[in-house]
Enzyme design. Structure first.
Site, mmCIF file in Angstrom:
data_model
loop_
_atom_site.group_PDB
_atom_site.id
_atom_site.type_symbol
_atom_site.label_atom_id
_atom_site.label_comp_id
_atom_site.label_asym_id
_atom_site.label_seq_id
_atom_site.Cartn_x
_atom_site.Cartn_y
_atom_site.Cartn_z
ATOM 1 N N THR A 1 0.804 -1.226 0.000
ATOM 2 C CA THR A 1 0.000 0.000 0.000
ATOM 3 C C THR A 1 0.833 1.271 0.000
ATOM 4 O O THR A 1 0.452 2.264 -0.627
ATOM 5 C CB THR A 1 -0.899 -0.005 1.260
ATOM 6 N N THR B 1 4.790 -8.937 15.158
ATOM 7 C CA THR B 1 3.641 -9.629 14.580
ATOM 8 C C THR B 1 2.647 -8.571 14.136
ATOM 9 O O THR B 1 2.450 -7.576 14.849
ATOM 10 C CB THR B 1 2.962 -10.503 15.676
ATOM 11 N N SER C 1 2.064 -7.942 -0.536
ATOM 12 C CA SER C 1 2.927 -8.801 0.285
ATOM 13 C C SER C 1 2.319 -10.183 0.535
ATOM 14 O O SER C 1 2.983 -11.067 1.045
ATOM 15 C CB SER C 1 3.293 -8.116 1.588
ATOM 16 N N SER C 2 1.067 -10.387 0.147
ATOM 17 C CA SER C 2 0.499 -11.743 0.246
ATOM 18 C C SER C 2 1.189 -12.667 -0.756
ATOM 19 O O SER C 2 1.126 -13.889 -0.617
ATOM 20 C CB SER C 2 -1.000 -11.714 -0.051
ATOM 21 N N ASP D 1 1.152 -6.833 5.464
ATOM 22 C CA ASP D 1 0.540 -8.124 5.796
ATOM 23 C C ASP D 1 1.557 -9.206 6.165
ATOM 24 O O ASP D 1 1.347 -9.959 7.112
ATOM 25 C CB ASP D 1 -0.338 -8.618 4.627
ATOM 26 N N THR E 1 4.334 -20.893 21.269
ATOM 27 C CA THR E 1 3.021 -20.673 21.886
ATOM 28 C C THR E 1 2.069 -19.891 20.968
ATOM 29 O O THR E 1 2.495 -19.023 20.209
ATOM 30 C CB THR E 1 3.146 -19.940 23.245
ATOM 31 N N GLN E 2 0.800 -20.219 21.085
ATOM 32 C CA GLN E 2 -0.232 -19.476 20.347
ATOM 33 C C GLN E 2 -0.485 -18.107 20.987
ATOM 34 O O GLN E 2 -1.119 -17.246 20.385
ATOM 35 C CB GLN E 2 -1.559 -20.255 20.371
ATOM 36 N N CYS E 3 -0.007 -17.941 22.242
ATOM 37 C CA CYS E 3 -0.240 -16.672 22.938
ATOM 38 C C CYS E 3 0.554 -15.559 22.268
ATOM 39 O O CYS E 3 1.643 -15.787 21.742
ATOM 40 C CB CYS E 3 0.203 -16.761 24.397
HETATM 41 N N1 ASP Z 1 -2.242 -5.995 1.335
HETATM 42 C C1 ASP Z 1 -1.194 -5.040 1.530
HETATM 43 C C2 ASP Z 1 0.118 -5.803 1.522
HETATM 44 O O1 ASP Z 1 0.488 -6.392 2.499
HETATM 45 C C3 ASP Z 1 -1.385 -4.300 2.785
HETATM 46 C C4 ASP Z 1 -0.276 -3.323 3.090
HETATM 47 O O2 ASP Z 1 0.439 -2.876 2.219
HETATM 48 O O3 ASP Z 1 -0.101 -2.970 4.246
HETATM 49 O O4 ASP Z 1 0.794 -5.816 0.527
#
Ligand code: ASP
Length: 346
Positions: free
Chosen positions: A17, A169, A62-63, A94, A280-282
């Site tokens: 973004t 995170t 970034s996905s 992300d 841990t999941q925490c």
């Molecule tokens: N979906 C976007 C990405 O991770 C969100 C961002 O840029 O923060 O590429």
């Protein structure tokens, strides 16, 4: 008087973004040309540094990030390491914690700052968080003390806080404060002044020659436990052909079911050479194997303790150490030690 040399910053834009602008006619977001950065953000002219930019030819959300891109980012840094005094890497938020954690392991004996940042709103938006994040990230990458870089590690800067990247995170998809670092305090905060917590900064010991590690093994999986997860599912996952490592997301301080068949499946996987890391999941706190009866068996069968590592960092460390082909007998000891400040040594 001799004029002091300007600090050289390399800005690497991978996508996300932060590098988008809205086409006001269509409302669609499109990638922004970083070569015109100073025109878009004239405030940058106030910074006393030279900024060179390198953008991915095709910026990615970034996905779509993966180890091939991690190697690409690392290679750009490696090729510019001598010339640049500091690096700012822009990615989507992300998966930023995964990417920045991976880069922290891939660059050993780092002596220069690498600051990851991004934003929740595009750079051209009225209420954007992109400008502040970018300007301060560049300022941090330029920060010097006694003509040496202030920061010599991989960090993540977001919404007025500088974190050790491999401790972070993403916790919020809405708030500007999108990241947390529950097990390690912020390294710096940006208010009226930019205040560093010097005692928290990481400096690699001994050797100063940068070592670049690009062998990553991605034959790994995250196995998140939940009450009711079936033995069949666990058996199928642990039976994946070529599987080398598992980040086992457990409850509380590293606890899991004591059911014999479950433990037997894990023990069998470990015998077949699969490394199982207990994380841990925490959101905060640490795995303490043997603290409860529900983790004693895990300890006995040779599960590796992730201590207070994040899942993101565990994934990156696992890919890195498996890629380095650490001898089986040493793997557990090495994983349980802090290599880049990613966990608290017990
Ligand atoms: N979906 C976007 C990405 O991770 C969100 C961002 O840029 O923060 O590429």
């Amino acid at each position: 008087m001799k004029a002091s040399k300007k600090i050289n910053i390399l800005l690497i834009y991978t996508g996300g973004t932060i590098g988008m602008v809205k086409d006001y006619k269509t409302g669609a977001l499109k990638a922004f040309d970083f070569n015109n950065l100073r025109e878009r953000i004239p405030e940058l002219n106030q910074l006393d540094c030279k900024i060179k930019t390198i953008s991915f030819e095709e910026p990615i959300d970034s996905s779509n990030m993966n180890p091939t891109y991690w190697i690409k980012i690392t290679t750009i840094i490696e090729e510019n390491y001598k010339e640049a005094d500091g690096f700012v890497v822009l990615t989507g938020s992300d998966t930023m914690s995964y990417t920045a954690s991976a880069i922290s392991f891939m660059l050993e004996n780092l002596c220069k700052p690498i600051i990851f940042t991004g934003s929740q709103l595009p750079i051209g938006d009225l209420r954007t968080d992109a400008k502040e994040n970018l300007i301060t990230a560049i300022q941090i990458a330029s920060a010097r003390e006694k003509s040496k870089p202030k920061v010599t590690e991989v960090c993540l800067y977001f919404e007025y806080k500088l974190y050790r990247a491999n401790r972070t995170t993403k916790i919020n998809a809405e708030h500007f404060e999108a990241f947390s670092s529950s097990n390690y305090p912020a390294l710096a905060e940006s208010g009226v002044h930019l205040k560093f917590q010097d005692h928290l900064l990481f400096h690699s010991k001994g050797e100063k020659q940068l070592k670049v590690r690009k062998k990553l093994n991605d034959n790994i999986v995250i196995l998140k436990l939940f009450p009711g997860i079936s033995l069949e599912v666990i058996k199928t996952i642990l039976g994946i052909k070529g599987l080398k490592g598992v980040v086992l997301e457990t409850y509380g301080s590293g606890n899991a079911s004591t059911q014999k068949e479950f433990i037997a499946l894990l023990a069998n996987a470990i015998k077949r050479g699969i490394e199982i890391i207990d994380v841990t999941q925490c959101i905060g706190g640490s795995v303490i194997l043997g603290h409860y009866e529900t983790s004693t068996e895990l300890q006995k069968i040779g599960v590796v303790s992730g201590n207070d590592i994040t899942t993101e960092s565990a994934i990156a460390k696992l890919m890195y150490l498996l890629g380095e082909e650490i001898p089986k007998e040493e793997f557990k000891e090495i994983f349980e030690k802090s290599l880049r400040g990613e966990l608290t040594d017990l």
